[in-house]
Structures are given as structure tokens and as C-alpha cells.
Design an enzyme around this catalytic site. Sequence first.
Site, short mmCIF file in Angstrom:
data_model
loop_
_atom_site.label_atom_id
_atom_site.label_comp_id
_atom_site.label_asym_id
_atom_site.label_seq_id
_atom_site.Cartn_x
_atom_site.Cartn_y
_atom_site.Cartn_z
N ASP A 1 0.83 -1.08 -0.02
CA ASP A 1 -0.13 0.07 0.05
C ASP A 1 0.95 1.24 0.06
O ASP A 1 1.89 1.22 0.45
CB ASP A 1 -0.84 0.18 1.19
CG ASP A 1 -1.62 -1.13 1.47
OD1 ASP A 1 -2.23 -1.66 0.45
OD2 ASP A 1 -2.03 -1.48 2.49
N1 URA Z 1 -1.01 -5.76 3.87
C1 URA Z 1 -1.43 -4.54 4.16
O1 URA Z 1 -2.50 -4.17 4.56
N2 URA Z 1 -1.05 -3.65 3.16
C2 URA Z 1 0.08 -3.91 2.67
O2 URA Z 1 0.83 -3.00 1.90
C3 URA Z 1 0.60 -5.21 2.54
C4 URA Z 1 -0.19 -6.03 3.12
#
Ligand code: URA
Length: 232
Positions: free
Chosen positions: A102
Amino acid sequence: MKLVRLLANLGYGSRKQVAWMFREGRVTDAAGEVLYADDRVGHDDIRVDGEPLDPPQGLALLLHKPAGYTCSNKDTGRLVYDLLPPRFRLRAPALSSVGRLDRDTSGLLLFTDDGQLLHRIISPKAGLPKVYEATLATPLRGDEAALFASGAMLLEAEATPLKPAVLEVLAPTRARLIITEGRYHQVRRMFAAVGNHVEALHRSRVGGLSLGDLGEGQWRRLDAADLDAVFA
Ligand code: URA
């Protein structure tokens, strides 16, 4: 492969632009002899403006992604590709991130132009462990580890239970989570499912590969030993 195509595929420019680079004598061999667009010369023997050529196809690299960068090459705003040499975005085959983090997640992000390698890493069959450290908005309740490990936990709007995951409590609002899947926003949604909220998230390991001393925003190429470590 003819040199003009090789350089265009490495992102040095369109074929037309690369053809001009040859006309201008900017492409030479290691001894400084000017090369021509239809020559065929070993990769290591080629120089552009006196510099060795970018790595050939089969490139794999590791980026320490800072928070605030998006895993996309189209989005407005800061992109993970902004942290790599600009030519890398223009390569064919394309250099893709291996899965995504993310925008607000930091940590270990792999890239490769090798579709088979990408598939081997993200394949659910491989079940490679991914290790995250989460900073949480509220203290852990105490029952999260058992629920995450159960293999029966359902995320909102999903019908398939999550595979067992390992939670290590580091502090009342800090935890390490090891998952073997890669569902959308998985870690954030797992903590949301137990009434918490992830304030900061960092991925420290994929398979057996860690960031080591790679600083935030830095990247390095992966060698055969690194790739062995991923699958170790
Ligand atoms: N899980 C998440 O919630 N975000 C990420 O970036 C990776 C795994």
C-alpha cells in the site's frame, strides 16, 4: 539481437532516438571504438557515453520502499518507480513490482522483468512467508494470535478463510505478523477484523530475504544468492 533493438528495449529511447545515438557516436565498445546500430556485440562490451550498459533482461531488484509511494506507474503523486533509474520504467519486458505494498506501507519490495520468477514468488502454492511489523492504534486484546493462527478467520466480504498466520506481540501496540498469502490490504484488514487499526506498517522480509542495511528509498540488484534466499 541487433544493438539498436537491445538499447531500445533497455529504455535508452525509441528505436529512432537510439539510432541517433549511434549516428552521434555515443555507443562504443569497451575500447572506445564506435559501434553501429546493426552490430551484434556482447552486453558487457557495450558502452553508452562511456558508461557500461544497464543490466540485461532477467533483472531482479530489491527496493526499501518508503511510506508515501504508490506501487503503480500511472498514478499521480510519488511512485515507487521514481526511486529507480528513469530508464528502468521504459524497459521491455517491463520491470514490475512483485505484488504490491500500500502507499502507506514501507519496507521490502521486489521488482523483476522475469515473469516466471514473479509468478514463483507470488504463487499461492509457494506460500512464501511475508513478515510485517505493525504499529496499532489500540493495545492488543490478547486473543488475536489464536484467531490469526486458526485457519478459520474470515475477512469482511470474503468466503475463503485465511491461511493460518503467526502473530508475535512486540509491545501492547506493536506486533509482528507472518502471513503466507497476499490478499488485498490483508494485514490492515486482519487487524480491522479484531477491532484495531494499523497506524504504520512495514514489511521486513519476503521468504528468507530481508532488507539488511538497505536504507529507506535505496535499491540494489539481486544476485543468485539473494534469489536462493527468497526461496530458502
Ligand atoms: N497488507 C496490507 O494491509 N498492506 C500492505 O501493504 C501489505 C499487506
